[in-house]
Scaffold this motif. Structure first.
Motif, PDB file in Angstrom:
ATOM      1  N   ILE A  83       0.836  -1.220   0.000  1.00 38.18           N
ATOM      2  CA  ILE A  83       0.000   0.000   0.000  1.00 38.18           C
ATOM      3  C   ILE A  83       0.865   1.263   0.000  1.00 38.18           C
ATOM      4  O   ILE A  83       0.383   2.340  -0.301  1.00 38.18           O
ATOM      5  CB  ILE A  83      -1.016   0.028   1.186  1.00 38.18           C
ATOM      6  N   ASN A  84       2.129   1.135   0.350  1.00 43.31           N
ATOM      7  CA  ASN A  84       3.020   2.301   0.329  1.00 43.31           C
ATOM      8  C   ASN A  84       4.404   1.837  -0.134  1.00 43.31           C
ATOM      9  O   ASN A  84       5.229   1.408   0.667  1.00 43.31           O
ATOM     10  CB  ASN A  84       3.100   2.948   1.717  1.00 43.31           C
ATOM     11  N   PRO A  85       4.654   1.935  -1.449  1.00 45.19           N
ATOM     12  CA  PRO A  85       5.904   1.377  -1.995  1.00 45.19           C
ATOM     13  C   PRO A  85       7.155   2.064  -1.468  1.00 45.19           C
ATOM     14  O   PRO A  85       8.249   1.522  -1.590  1.00 45.19           O
ATOM     15  CB  PRO A  85       5.751   1.584  -3.505  1.00 45.19           C
ATOM     16  N   LEU A  86       7.006   3.243  -0.864  1.00 47.69           N
ATOM     17  CA  LEU A  86       8.186   3.929  -0.320  1.00 47.69           C
ATOM     18  C   LEU A  86       8.524   3.423   1.085  1.00 47.69           C
ATOM     19  O   LEU A  86       9.578   3.746   1.633  1.00 47.69           O
ATOM     20  CB  LEU A  86       7.957   5.444  -0.280  1.00 47.69           C
ATOM     21  N   GLY A  87       7.590   2.691   1.699  1.00 41.18           N
ATOM     22  CA  GLY A  87       7.846   2.169   3.037  1.00 41.18           C
ATOM     23  C   GLY A  87       7.923   3.265   4.081  1.00 41.18           C
ATOM     24  O   GLY A  87       8.769   3.230   4.984  1.00 41.18           O
ATOM     25  N   VAL A  88       7.030   4.246   3.955  1.00 43.71           N
ATOM     26  CA  VAL A  88       6.973   5.332   4.948  1.00 43.71           C
ATOM     27  C   VAL A  88       5.523   5.534   5.377  1.00 43.71           C
ATOM     28  O   VAL A  88       4.593   5.036   4.724  1.00 43.71           O
ATOM     29  CB  VAL A  88       7.566   6.659   4.392  1.00 43.71           C
ATOM     30  N   ILE A  89       5.347   6.262   6.465  1.00 43.84           N
ATOM     31  CA  ILE A  89       3.987   6.614   6.878  1.00 43.84           C
ATOM     32  C   ILE A  89       3.789   8.112   6.636  1.00 43.84           C
ATOM     33  O   ILE A  89       4.784   8.849   6.647  1.00 43.84           O
ATOM     34  CB  ILE A  89       3.722   6.240   8.359  1.00 43.84           C
TER      35      ILE A  89
END
Ligand SMILES: N[C@@H](CCC(=O)N[C@@H](CS)C(=O)NCC(=O)O)C(=O)O
Length: 241
Positions: free
Chosen positions: A47-53
């Motif tokens: 859901i978040n390919p950058l791996g951040v929130i």
């Protein structure tokens, strides 16, 4: 129902919570445990390919990038509006968001020291190497290596503080005409700046967010914190626990 994957102390998450609260939108919050590297799990990376929130899920579709999420929310739920009403001012607003986004590394230097380094420093070399494999960007891999093994030096913290003070200088100038970052009204540019000013005021350079040093920023910050949505967005103190 909207779902927000977020962290209480994450600046980008604080932005989106503030935006949701300004709009009076209900959402389900899922706290992502960064010390457990939940944001680098295969499920989260989907859901978040950058791996951040943060990540917002609306109508079953995920969206990342806090500035983009705020604009999406404003377009989807236009009342009350959080963007200026001319294309030029909206362009200026986007440039502000982009500029502030580019400063996030300067917050990490302070945040991670308190928050993530305690856990990361206890990992063995093997554990660290394993965790690094799941981090999509080189820049964030480096930040985790720093948190785990090479704490930021006083010189690095001073340099980061200096860049954040320049943000206050820039805001001081922008606030001159109307007391808001862009145009005549409160917008996503103000929302983007709020978590940064919170961190600067709370810990990084509290003597700079003062009537003496940056009077307009000081007034803006007082006015922003008095908004009911600010309270509901629950920025909370950074330094507890
Ligand atoms: N430009 C992104 C930045 C997101 C970001 O950097 N989030 C931080 C927390 S504020 C994060 O998830 N860091 C975890 C990591 O780098 O491992 C946005 O605005 O959403």
């Amino acid at each position: 129902m909207m779902i927000l994957h977020h962290g209480w102390r994450s600046s980008a998450s604080r932005r989106v919570r503030l935006c949701l609260e300004e709009k009076g939108l209900a959402y389900e919050g899922h706290v992502v445990d960064m010390t457990a590297m939940e944001h680098h799990s295969p499920e989260y990376l989907k859901i978040n390919p950058l791996g951040v929130i943060p990540t917002l899920i609306h109508d079953g579709r995920p969206l990342h990038e806090s500035g983009t999420i705020c604009e999406y929310l404003d377009e989807t739920f236009p009342d009350p509006p959080l963007r200026p009403d001319t294309p030029y001012q909206r362009a200026l607003m986007r440039n502000w968001i982009r500029h502030i986004d580019g400063l996030i590394g300067n917050l990490i230097i302070f945040n991670w020291r308190h928050h993530l380094a305690k856990t990361a420093s206890q990992w063995t070399d093997e554990e660290l190497a394993e965790k690094l494999k799941n981090i999509p960007s080189k820049e964030r891999q480096e930040a985790w290596i720093r948190a785990a093994r090479k704490p930021y030096t006083k010189e690095e913290r001073d340099a980061a503080r200096g860049k954040l003070v320049v943000l206050l200088d820039k805001m001081e100038e922008a606030l001159k005409p109307a007391g808001w970052v862009v145009g005549k009204t409160y917008s996503i540019a103000d929302i983007a700046a709020a978590p940064f000013v919170k961190r600067i005021d709370e810990e990084i350079a509290p003597d700079e967010v003062t009537a003496k040093k940056h009077p307009r920023v000081h007034d803006w910050w007082t006015k922003l914190q008095a908004r009911p949505a600010y309270e509901r967005a629950n920025f909370g103190p950074f330094l507890t626990s």
